[in-house]
Scaffold this active site. Structure first.
Site, PDB file in Angstrom:
ATOM      1  N   HIS A 133      -6.915  -3.905   7.571  1.00 49.89           N
ATOM      2  CA  HIS A 133      -5.552  -3.413   7.396  1.00 49.89           C
ATOM      3  C   HIS A 133      -5.549  -1.924   7.713  1.00 49.89           C
ATOM      4  CE1 HIS A 133      -4.733  -6.950   4.440  1.00 49.89           C
ATOM      5  NE2 HIS A 133      -4.413  -7.280   5.690  1.00 49.89           N
ATOM      6  N   GLU A 182      -4.907   1.220   5.338  1.00 52.96           N
ATOM      7  CA  GLU A 182      -5.715   1.361   4.125  1.00 52.96           C
ATOM      8  C   GLU A 182      -6.885   2.305   4.379  1.00 52.96           C
ATOM      9  OE1 GLU A 182      -6.488  -2.649   2.801  1.00 52.96           O
ATOM     10  OE2 GLU A 182      -4.351  -3.095   2.613  1.00 52.96           O
ATOM     11  N   HIS A 233     -10.917  -2.722   1.135  1.00 52.54           N
ATOM     12  CA  HIS A 233      -9.467  -2.535   1.250  1.00 52.54           C
ATOM     13  C   HIS A 233      -9.012  -1.412   0.333  1.00 52.54           C
ATOM     14  CE1 HIS A 233      -8.262  -6.354   3.414  1.00 52.54           C
ATOM     15  NE2 HIS A 233      -9.522  -6.627   3.090  1.00 52.54           N
ATOM     16  N   GLU A 242     -11.535  -3.510  -3.535  1.00 57.40           N
ATOM     17  CA  GLU A 242     -10.270  -2.782  -3.476  1.00 57.40           C
ATOM     18  C   GLU A 242     -10.429  -1.422  -4.161  1.00 57.40           C
ATOM     19  OE1 GLU A 242      -7.351  -3.682  -2.153  1.00 57.40           O
ATOM     20  OE2 GLU A 242      -7.344  -5.890  -2.012  1.00 57.40           O
TER      21      GLU A 242
END
Length: 495
Positions: free
Chosen positions: A233, A236, A330, A403
């Site tokens: 992504h 990010e 991420h 994350e």
């Protein structure tokens, strides 16, 4: 000149508040915004907006008043659904000029702006990114924009000759990665190999790093295999700082890193979606695909980078060594701290084994939260790397999504969030790398009695170290760095 400015305004105004197809015309380019009907010579204070640069994003600017401007995020290319990342410059400012910028077309309603997050800013004379003061940032439903959520921030320009840059989070561009990997290559380390795994649709490199001690040093030794990927992504950007922290540590001369290279083969893909990063997208590739929903059947022409990485992992899974870890990095737009997602299994013993690595990471990293870590099988996550590879690999393998918050972490015993910096994102990466030693000591793959690590080095030492691999890994701040920090303190844009 007036006619040209009017044409520029018309071009940019072609966008739509909802982020429809017309908004895909692109970023504003050196757009001077003057009061409606103004026909005189451009003056200082007629702001010039620009986002036509790598990872830039700003699709439209509306003049509201001398002090207020509505800003529209350009949607991801070929996908109007995603409007989160912004990154633009402002110049031709007047000293002490006060403004309010309203970002009016976010595609998400939940946001860390509700919890104190603020945009980052730098300027040509103060090149270190800083967060704006929280008290100058407001996140609210706006009746003027169909009750959509708007993020407004107040700012006071203080140096007329500076170009100011504002962004959603600290940018980490494709070019920055290439410079970093080039510098690693020039060091000619015998335990680091860089190769081009493939090319993106726009012919950008898909890099693969292999970090491990040369086989000839100990040809009989059986090694474990770890794969790490980041930036599927593109918006990010914290994922790239974490990934660089992992790499910096693993290629360093730290005794823990040396031990890991002797026992583990690390395969790292630092930027899985280079086109999306370059274009300033938040979620998608050039062609509008969320690549993290296409692991099951990636197309070699529509998703070439994902296709190449999947082929690599399938090949590695069939290797006699066997792939033990896959971690996809991420950043998260609504949660605090670092945390992990894992998969759900029927066997309790496998469930317990899967929890070991995040528990160990929690001990090493003060910003990592095991309580935020969760294990799920959500249907909407079926096409992700973690879910797909969790089903593909055997029951001795572990697949995680790592994350990290776009904003901050809550340290133990603290009641107020600590905003992340580029350095603290990298520090989390170093602690992820360090945790592999704890894990392999825990399951007796690495023998404590044979470790060549001095007794005075403990599991928490990595936390206090500076960046590895740059010749300044002692964690101290040099005089020049202190001077630079002082120089940067005045960019807060106090209103």
């Amino acid at each position: 000149m007036e006619r040209k400015m009017e044409e520029n305004m018309r071009d940019v105004d072609a966008g739509s508040e909802a982020g429809g197809e017309d908004a895909l015309v692109g970023n504003v380019s050196k757009l001077m915004v003057t009061p409606p009907g103004y026909t005189g010579v451009p003056r200082k204070g007629h702001l010039v907006f620009d986002a036509c640069f790598e990872s830039g994003n700003l699709g439209r600017v509306d003049y509201i008043s001398e002090f207020e401007f509505d800003l529209f995020i350009r949607p991801d290319t070929c996908n109007p659904r995603f409007r989160v990342w912004f990154n633009f410059t402002v110049e031709n400012v007047r000293e002490t000029q006060r403004v309010i910028f309203n970002i009016v077309n976010f595609s998400k309603t939940k946001s860390l702006y509700r919890d104190g997050m603020s945009p980052v800013v730098k300027s040509t004379s103060r090149p270190k990114w800083q967060r704006l003061p929280t008290k100058n940032v407001y996140y609210y439903r706006c009746p003027d924009h169909r009750r959509n959520y708007v993020m407004s921030f107040a700012f006071c320009f203080d140096r007329e000759d500076d170009v100011y840059q504002f962004a959603y989070c600290y940018p980490y561009t494709y070019t920055r990665l290439q410079h970093y990997l080039d510098s690693l290559e020039r060091r000619n380390l015998d335990y680091l190999q860089r190769e081009q795994l493939g090319l993106s649709v726009q012919q950008r490199r898909l890099d693969l790093l292999t970090i491990t001690s040369p086989a000839q040093q100990n040809p009989e030794k059986v090694k474990k295999l770890v794969v790490l990927t980041a930036r599927v992504h593109p918006g990010e950007s914290p994922a790239s700082f974490i990934c660089q922290g992992v790499i910096d540590f693993l290629v360093s001369q730290h005794p823990v890193a040396q031990t890991l290279r002797d026992h583990v083969i690390f395969k790292i893909v630092p930027m899985l979606n280079p086109d999306g990063v370059y274009l300033g997208n938040y979620r998608c590739s050039l062609m509008g695909f969320d690549l993290n929903r296409h692991w099951q059947e990636p197309s070699p022409w529509a998703h070439p980078t994902l296709h190449a990485v999947k082929q690599l992992i399938v090949q590695l899974s069939q290797d006699p060594v066997g792939l033990e870890f896959y971690i996809d990095v991420h950043a998260h737009s609504t949660m605090m701290n670092g945390f992990m997602y894992g998969n759900v299994f029927e066997e309790e013993e496998r469930v317990q084994r899967q929890a070991v690595f995040p528990r160990l990471l929690c001990q090493n990293a003060p910003d990592f939260s095991f309580s935020n870590t969760s294990f799920n099988r959500d249907v909407v996550k079926a096409g992700t790397g973690r879910r797909f590879l969790g089903g593909l690999l055997d029951d001795t393998s572990y697949c995680y999504t790592l994350e990290v918050s776009f904003y901050s972490y809550m340290a133990a015993g603290s009641t107020s969030p600590v905003p992340y910096t580029e350095d603290t994102y990298m520090k989390l990466g170093r602690n992820v790398a360090r945790t592999f030693l704890d894990y392999y000591r825990h399951n007796n793959f690495i023998d404590d009695n044979k470790l060549q690590i001095p007794n005075h080095i403990n599991s928490m030492e990595v936390l206090s170290q500076g960046r590895q691999g740059n010749g300044n890994g002692n964690g101290r701040t040099s005089g020049s760095e202190r001077g630079a920090e002082r120089k940067n303190q005045s960019i807060t844009g106090e209103y």
